[in-house]
Design a protein around this motif. Structure first.
Motif, PDB file in Angstrom:
ATOM      1  N   GLY A 126      -9.156  -2.943   5.621  1.00 35.54           N
ATOM      2  CA  GLY A 126      -8.851  -1.565   5.986  1.00 35.54           C
ATOM      3  C   GLY A 126      -9.921  -0.921   6.830  1.00 35.54           C
ATOM      4  N   LEU A 127     -10.748  -1.733   7.473  1.00 35.42           N
ATOM      5  CA  LEU A 127     -11.843  -1.229   8.288  1.00 35.42           C
ATOM      6  C   LEU A 127     -11.588  -1.543   9.761  1.00 35.42           C
ATOM      7  CD1 LEU A 127     -14.682  -2.513   5.943  1.00 35.42           C
ATOM      8  CD2 LEU A 127     -13.871  -0.150   6.139  1.00 35.42           C
ATOM      9  N   ALA A 128     -12.272  -0.840  10.642  1.00 36.86           N
ATOM     10  CA  ALA A 128     -12.084  -1.030  12.083  1.00 36.86           C
ATOM     11  C   ALA A 128     -12.466  -2.461  12.467  1.00 36.86           C
ATOM     12  CB  ALA A 128     -12.934  -0.034  12.860  1.00 36.86           C
ATOM     13  N   PRO A 129     -11.536  -3.239  13.005  1.00 34.97           N
ATOM     14  CA  PRO A 129     -11.828  -4.642  13.305  1.00 34.97           C
ATOM     15  C   PRO A 129     -12.977  -4.844  14.280  1.00 34.97           C
ATOM     16  CG  PRO A 129      -9.467  -4.225  13.384  1.00 34.97           C
ATOM     17  CD  PRO A 129     -10.141  -2.882  13.296  1.00 34.97           C
ATOM     18  N   ARG A 178     -18.614  -0.797  14.408  1.00 32.11           N
ATOM     19  CA  ARG A 178     -20.020  -1.153  14.188  1.00 32.11           C
ATOM     20  C   ARG A 178     -20.196  -2.026  12.951  1.00 32.11           C
ATOM     21  NH1 ARG A 178     -24.395   0.791  11.352  1.00 32.11           N
ATOM     22  NH2 ARG A 178     -26.424   0.505  12.377  1.00 32.11           N
ATOM     23  N   LEU A 179     -19.499  -1.667  11.868  1.00 31.25           N
ATOM     24  CA  LEU A 179     -19.617  -2.463  10.646  1.00 31.25           C
ATOM     25  C   LEU A 179     -19.149  -3.893  10.882  1.00 31.25           C
ATOM     26  CD1 LEU A 179     -20.305  -2.628   7.653  1.00 31.25           C
ATOM     27  CD2 LEU A 179     -17.983  -1.815   7.139  1.00 31.25           C
ATOM     28  N   GLY A 180     -18.067  -4.027  11.665  1.00 30.26           N
ATOM     29  CA  GLY A 180     -17.584  -5.362  11.974  1.00 30.26           C
ATOM     30  C   GLY A 180     -18.600  -6.173  12.757  1.00 30.26           C
ATOM     31  N   ARG A 181     -19.280  -5.521  13.700  1.00 30.70           N
ATOM     32  CA  ARG A 181     -20.287  -6.232  14.488  1.00 30.70           C
ATOM     33  C   ARG A 181     -21.461  -6.661  13.606  1.00 30.70           C
ATOM     34  NH1 ARG A 181     -18.872  -2.084  18.089  1.00 30.70           N
ATOM     35  NH2 ARG A 181     -20.722  -0.848  17.550  1.00 30.70           N
ATOM     36  N   LEU A 211       0.811  -1.213   0.000  1.00 27.28           N
ATOM     37  CA  LEU A 211       0.000   0.000   0.000  1.00 27.28           C
ATOM     38  C   LEU A 211       0.851   1.272   0.000  1.00 27.28           C
ATOM     39  CD1 LEU A 211      -2.858  -1.040   2.456  1.00 27.28           C
ATOM     40  CD2 LEU A 211      -2.955  -0.875  -0.038  1.00 27.28           C
ATOM     41  N   GLU A 212       2.136   1.148   0.283  1.00 31.54           N
ATOM     42  CA  GLU A 212       3.025   2.300   0.204  1.00 31.54           C
ATOM     43  C   GLU A 212       3.292   2.709  -1.242  1.00 31.54           C
ATOM     44  OE1 GLU A 212       6.559   1.202   2.232  1.00 31.54           O
ATOM     45  OE2 GLU A 212       5.588   0.990   4.207  1.00 31.54           O
ATOM     46  N   HIS A 213       2.994   1.788  -2.179  1.00 31.04           N
ATOM     47  CA  HIS A 213       3.316   2.033  -3.585  1.00 31.04           C
ATOM     48  C   HIS A 213       2.113   1.953  -4.520  1.00 31.04           C
ATOM     49  CE1 HIS A 213       7.493   1.679  -2.307  1.00 31.04           C
ATOM     50  NE2 HIS A 213       7.192   0.516  -1.757  1.00 31.04           N
ATOM     51  N   GLU A 214       0.970   1.500  -4.013  1.00 29.52           N
ATOM     52  CA  GLU A 214      -0.200   1.396  -4.872  1.00 29.52           C
ATOM     53  C   GLU A 214      -1.437   1.917  -4.157  1.00 29.52           C
ATOM     54  OE1 GLU A 214      -2.223  -2.744  -5.035  1.00 29.52           O
ATOM     55  OE2 GLU A 214      -0.066  -3.190  -4.995  1.00 29.52           O
ATOM     56  N   SER A 215      -2.348   2.418  -4.935  1.00 33.23           N
ATOM     57  CA  SER A 215      -3.597   2.951  -4.394  1.00 33.23           C
ATOM     58  C   SER A 215      -4.657   1.850  -4.415  1.00 33.23           C
ATOM     59  CB  SER A 215      -4.057   4.155  -5.219  1.00 33.23           C
ATOM     60  OG  SER A 215      -5.298   4.630  -4.745  1.00 33.23           O
ATOM     61  N   LEU A 216      -5.105   1.472  -3.239  1.00 35.29           N
ATOM     62  CA  LEU A 216      -6.103   0.413  -3.129  1.00 35.29           C
ATOM     63  C   LEU A 216      -7.132   0.867  -2.099  1.00 35.29           C
ATOM     64  CD1 LEU A 216      -6.462  -2.459  -4.357  1.00 35.29           C
ATOM     65  CD2 LEU A 216      -5.425  -3.361  -2.269  1.00 35.29           C
ATOM     66  N   SER A 217      -8.282   1.278  -2.575  1.00 34.51           N
ATOM     67  CA  SER A 217      -9.295   1.844  -1.689  1.00 34.51           C
ATOM     68  C   SER A 217      -9.846   0.799  -0.736  1.00 34.51           C
ATOM     69  CB  SER A 217     -10.442   2.432  -2.511  1.00 34.51           C
ATOM     70  OG  SER A 217     -11.170   1.394  -3.153  1.00 34.51           O
ATOM     71  N   ARG A 218     -10.451   1.277   0.348  1.00 32.12           N
ATOM     72  CA  ARG A 218     -11.092   0.340   1.280  1.00 32.12           C
ATOM     73  C   ARG A 218     -12.210  -0.415   0.589  1.00 32.12           C
ATOM     74  NH1 ARG A 218      -9.937   4.714   4.769  1.00 32.12           N
ATOM     75  NH2 ARG A 218      -8.679   4.084   6.590  1.00 32.12           N
ATOM     76  N   ARG A 219     -12.926   0.270  -0.286  1.00 30.02           N
ATOM     77  CA  ARG A 219     -14.015  -0.406  -1.006  1.00 30.02           C
ATOM     78  C   ARG A 219     -13.458  -1.556  -1.846  1.00 30.02           C
ATOM     79  NH1 ARG A 219     -16.557  -0.547  -5.863  1.00 30.02           N
ATOM     80  NH2 ARG A 219     -18.831  -0.817  -5.843  1.00 30.02           N
ATOM     81  N   ARG A 220     -12.357  -1.301  -2.547  1.00 28.10           N
ATOM     82  CA  ARG A 220     -11.750  -2.339  -3.378  1.00 28.10           C
ATOM     83  C   ARG A 220     -11.250  -3.488  -2.510  1.00 28.10           C
ATOM     84  NH1 ARG A 220     -11.546  -5.899  -7.122  1.00 28.10           N
ATOM     85  NH2 ARG A 220      -9.446  -6.445  -7.858  1.00 28.10           N
TER      86      ARG A 220
END
Length: 281
Positions: free
Chosen positions: A240-243, A246-249, A166-175
């Protein structure tokens, strides 16, 4: 060097009276897929060509996965003296071929490939944790404990590589989330179903649906909510989301309900599947 070896296992503690026949069926299948992981290191080194440090790590990962297969295969031969692991593995690899002659990741980038690998290690670490808690056969419990710990460590390897990518490529959380969900869906592809068939019903014609149902009914029932919650946190982290957000729950609850729903469906289907898929067992 391997984290542990087969010589570290107390094979003399094996207790045939504590072997669960249904667990034996899925361990036989797992032994084949673990042993077959060596091919994936070739694929990963093609994807990461030029990155000698990662390729060395991938080779070590592969060696440990092969050792997992050998250990489970040896246990299965103890539990079922009529089971020939080497012959079964040859049958499996003749019918299921992993394409490794590629130059780029099928996920589209190195980072996306690492997300997918994190999902695989999430699944295996959760699987062996569930089996560790389900069995009271001492050697199998020890093997599952060792393998689950290895798979958690493998997750950390791929996650740290993901962060470097991720330091060299753009990878969105959605992707990242889409790759994670896509790889989770692939867990129901042909590999496990065919492994189950080769290990348990080799004299019958291969019926993918029947083999998949027979495997699922024997495997899914051992998961508990704690296993799912930990797996959910690992999936969220890879995406890339909070482990523990709320979304995780929400995701963890949905995954748990889906698993219970699958078991409910298999409650109706497994007797028919077992009649077809286990006729020769």
């Amino acid at each position: 060097m391997a984290h542990w070896t087969l010589d570290d296992v107390a094979w003399e503690a094996f207790d045939p009276a504590r072997v669960d026949p249904d667990l034996l069926c899925i361990i036989k299948a797992a032994a084949l897929t673990e042993r077959n992981s060596a091919h994936y290191s070739k694929y990963l080194c093609n994807v990461f060509r030029g990155d000698e440090a990662f390729c060395a790590e991938a080779d070590r990962w592969s060696a440990e996965e092969v050792q997992h297969g050998d250990a489970l295969g040896r246990w299965a031969e103890l539990a079922d003296p009529g089971f020939d692991f080497e012959a079964t593995f040859r049958r499996f690899t003749e019918g299921y071929v992993i394409p490794t002659d590629v130059e780029d990741s099928v996920r589209g980038s190195r980072g996306a490939e690492m997300v997918a690998r994190c999902i695989v290690e999430t699944g295996t670490s959760s699987f062996y944790s569930a089996l560790r808690d389900a069995t009271d056969e001492p050697v199998l419990k020890d093997l599952c404990r060792r393998i689950a710990a290895d798979e958690f460590r493998h997750y950390k390897l791929f996650y740290s590589t993901l962060k470097r990518c991720l330091e060299h490529e753009s990878l969105s959380r959605r992707r990242r989330l889409m790759v994670a969900l896509g790889r989770m869906q692939e867990s129901e592809d042909d590999e496990l179903a065919f492994a189950y068939h080769c290990a348990n019903t080799p004299d019958q014609p291969y019926d993918r649906a029947a083999s998949s149902a027979a495997y699922g009914a024997r495997a899914f029932c051992h998961y508990r909510r704690g296993h799912i919650d930990r797996a959910t946190a690992m999936v969220m982290k890879a995406a890339g989301l909070a482990p523990h957000g709320r979304l995780g729950r929400v995701f963890g609850g949905a995954l748990w309900r889906y698993l219970r729903f699958r078991l409910w469906r298999l409650g109706d289907e497994v007797p028919r599947a077992a009649k077809r898929a286990d006729a020769a067992a």
